[in-house]
Design an enzyme around this catalytic site. Sequence first.
Site, mmCIF file in Angstrom:
data_model
loop_
_atom_site.group_PDB
_atom_site.id
_atom_site.type_symbol
_atom_site.label_atom_id
_atom_site.label_comp_id
_atom_site.label_asym_id
_atom_site.label_seq_id
_atom_site.Cartn_x
_atom_site.Cartn_y
_atom_site.Cartn_z
ATOM 1 N N ASN A 1 106.104 -3.156 -95.874
ATOM 2 C CA ASN A 1 105.291 -4.313 -96.196
ATOM 3 C C ASN A 1 104.687 -4.125 -97.583
ATOM 4 O O ASN A 1 104.693 -3.006 -98.106
ATOM 5 C CB ASN A 1 104.202 -4.555 -95.133
ATOM 6 C CG ASN A 1 103.355 -3.333 -94.852
ATOM 7 O OD1 ASN A 1 102.880 -2.680 -95.770
ATOM 8 N ND2 ASN A 1 103.158 -3.021 -93.582
ATOM 9 N N GLU B 1 94.448 7.444 -95.975
ATOM 10 C CA GLU B 1 95.201 6.206 -96.108
ATOM 11 C C GLU B 1 95.820 6.067 -97.498
ATOM 12 O O GLU B 1 95.122 6.156 -98.513
ATOM 13 C CB GLU B 1 94.271 5.010 -95.841
ATOM 14 C CG GLU B 1 94.975 3.701 -95.689
ATOM 15 C CD GLU B 1 95.728 3.607 -94.372
ATOM 16 O OE1 GLU B 1 96.801 2.978 -94.365
ATOM 17 O OE2 GLU B 1 95.252 4.150 -93.357
ATOM 18 N N ASP B 2 97.121 5.861 -97.530
ATOM 19 C CA ASP B 2 97.848 5.507 -98.761
ATOM 20 C C ASP B 2 97.678 6.505 -99.900
ATOM 21 O O ASP B 2 97.584 6.124 -101.074
ATOM 22 C CB ASP B 2 97.448 4.098 -99.223
ATOM 23 C CG ASP B 2 98.090 3.032 -98.336
ATOM 24 O OD1 ASP B 2 98.834 3.400 -97.410
ATOM 25 O OD2 ASP B 2 97.854 1.844 -98.566
ATOM 26 N N TYR C 1 94.444 -8.284 -93.672
ATOM 27 C CA TYR C 1 95.309 -7.117 -93.837
ATOM 28 C C TYR C 1 96.703 -7.589 -94.206
ATOM 29 O O TYR C 1 96.851 -8.572 -94.920
ATOM 30 C CB TYR C 1 95.275 -6.219 -92.590
ATOM 31 C CG TYR C 1 95.657 -4.809 -92.971
ATOM 32 C CD1 TYR C 1 94.895 -4.111 -93.906
ATOM 33 C CD2 TYR C 1 96.793 -4.205 -92.484
ATOM 34 C CE1 TYR C 1 95.251 -2.837 -94.327
ATOM 35 C CE2 TYR C 1 97.148 -2.927 -92.887
ATOM 36 C CZ TYR C 1 96.377 -2.256 -93.809
ATOM 37 O OH TYR C 1 96.734 -1.006 -94.221
ATOM 38 N N LYS D 1 91.293 -2.066 -93.409
ATOM 39 C CA LYS D 1 91.485 -1.245 -92.210
ATOM 40 C C LYS D 1 90.229 -1.214 -91.348
ATOM 41 O O LYS D 1 90.292 -1.316 -90.112
ATOM 42 C CB LYS D 1 91.859 0.185 -92.616
ATOM 43 C CG LYS D 1 93.270 0.342 -93.151
ATOM 44 C CD LYS D 1 94.277 0.516 -92.027
ATOM 45 C CE LYS D 1 95.659 0.806 -92.567
ATOM 46 N NZ LYS D 1 96.656 1.025 -91.524
ATOM 47 N N ARG E 1 99.465 5.253 -103.464
ATOM 48 C CA ARG E 1 100.670 4.671 -102.866
ATOM 49 C C ARG E 1 100.257 3.551 -101.923
ATOM 50 O O ARG E 1 100.328 3.658 -100.723
ATOM 51 C CB ARG E 1 101.450 5.753 -102.105
ATOM 52 C CG ARG E 1 102.868 5.350 -101.726
ATOM 53 C CD ARG E 1 103.394 6.203 -100.598
ATOM 54 N NE ARG E 1 102.612 6.088 -99.382
ATOM 55 C CZ ARG E 1 102.706 5.091 -98.515
ATOM 56 N NH1 ARG E 1 103.535 4.100 -98.720
ATOM 57 N NH2 ARG E 1 101.949 5.078 -97.417
ATOM 58 N N ASP F 1 97.079 7.711 -91.198
ATOM 59 C CA ASP F 1 97.655 6.545 -90.534
ATOM 60 C C ASP F 1 99.082 6.282 -90.989
ATOM 61 O O ASP F 1 99.920 5.837 -90.206
ATOM 62 C CB ASP F 1 96.782 5.320 -90.782
ATOM 63 C CG ASP F 1 97.200 4.143 -89.921
ATOM 64 O OD1 ASP F 1 97.448 4.353 -88.723
ATOM 65 O OD2 ASP F 1 97.297 3.024 -90.449
ATOM 66 N N ASP F 2 99.388 6.533 -92.269
ATOM 67 C CA ASP F 2 100.737 6.292 -92.779
ATOM 68 C C ASP F 2 101.752 7.216 -92.112
ATOM 69 O O ASP F 2 102.903 6.828 -91.912
ATOM 70 C CB ASP F 2 100.773 6.493 -94.299
ATOM 71 C CG ASP F 2 99.727 5.668 -95.006
ATOM 72 O OD1 ASP F 2 99.781 4.441 -94.891
ATOM 73 O OD2 ASP F 2 98.834 6.251 -95.656
#
Length: 539
Positions: free
Chosen positions: A401, A238-239, A96, A167, A149, A261-262
């Site tokens: 990150n 996610e993203d 990750y 993940k 993203r 999660d973001d």
Amino acid sequence: MTECKTTHGVKKLGCPHLNRGLAFTKEERAANGLEGLLPAAVSTGDEQVARVKEMMNRFERPLDKFLVLDSLHATDENLYFKMLVEHTDECMPLVYTPTVGEVCQKFSHIYRYPRGLFVSLEQKGRVAELIANCPQKDVDVIVVTDGQRILGLGDLGANGMGIPVGKLSLYTACAGINPAKTLPVTIDVGTNNPENLADPLYIGLRRERATGADFDELVDEFITEARRRWPNVLIQFEDFGNHNAFALLERYRDKILCFNDDIQGTAAVALAGVYSAVRVSGRKFSEQRFLFLGAGEAATGIADLIVDALVDEGMPREEARKHCALFDSKGLVTANRTGLAANKQPYAHDLPDCTTFLEAVKAIRPTGIVGVAAQPKAFNEEVLAEMAAINERPIIFALSNPTSRAECDAETAYRATEGRALFASGSPFAPVDVCGRHFVPRQGNNSYVFPGLGLGAVFANARMMPTGMFLTAARELAALVSEEDLAQGSLYPSLSEVRHVSMKIGAAVAAYAYEHGLAGNERPSDIEAAVADFMYRPE
């Protein structure tokens, strides 16, 4: 990612869930038609791990080390997860953050093993057929992205599949979710990344990204069909890009078992770090003021949870919102700004217009700054020195990150504040010796929280995940930070303890589900023991 129906002979060796390689005993080889298909030696698990570590150590680049682990993931999952569980500090940065950023950027060029489900816009109307092709009888957790993203790297299209895969590796390694019951998914609606579109090896749709009804209908169809086959599945978004991320969470959060999660996982981790920082600073939580560099999913997600936590302690919501301010690409978000996105509007306060982040720090005088905009080195020495002038113990969270996007590194934060910074980061940094002290900075890494959140929700067969679960997770994580951790500048426990952390968070989240009538099964007499027993362990 296959459920192996034929479990004899060479096909057993070809199934990553069942293959044990040289760990098969002589009796198992005889019983399963494996004699002659393996060398004579029988290896212990420790010997297998030593062999993998020797292979990894032949390489210097993290991407090459990742490729060694990725090959293992595709052939012997038990050994792969044994590596991750026993060598978490070494392997987590490879599977990750930060290495997963490079993995995603180069995904089309290193793609080797089919894993997960790709749902393409071209297959709209036939998603049920795609899901029927998935071999898993049961799926507990889906992580789904559209690749728009990815971390701080932008639109990577189908290359973003590296995120759901990574993940879910952490769901298993950190929280013991059975890997055979996980499914990474990429919704491929195209990409606006010109490098992807021009790359002859790009694995996704070669078209500009679809928006509006086409996008919404494809995602809705996927969620409907996934839940039709696996009614109790947890879906983690996610993203996704900001607009779609907020819209999807708003559409589904009160209807199905899901979270983003973001927005929510990042928030829980950051809030836990705030609780730890408050313990060190000696100032009350209600006295903290935060300035966010960024105003997207992570920033408003963290701000919203901080507000929820303040409200939970008795502060009126409107007053609580004044404790958080946002700084976006146009400057400080104020009441004078027009055309603000819905997620920014609650934080548009009566503040002076500031066009630089340093100006905003001077105007607001925050106790903490939180970087979530992927603006490298934005927390420069001037900003850090100003924070140190305002606060005896300034809170500095550089959470973007991968490492190349961090707002500052640990050494800069400590040196510019004369060792007084309460620092956390999104990527790992080495220990630092400053002002006669030895600091061990730790990541505000989502892997502390989302695996445990998922574990608790799956264990309790929860119907949905309200805000209270994320507050519960943040408080449980903060409670696991020892005085020894705080003394060395660590606002989080060691990642080597992450399975214990996940078990504790999972048990707390499950207890919340039982206490609030959200569980679909009966509460065990000893939740922690039952959750620990539920967790998958590589043998």
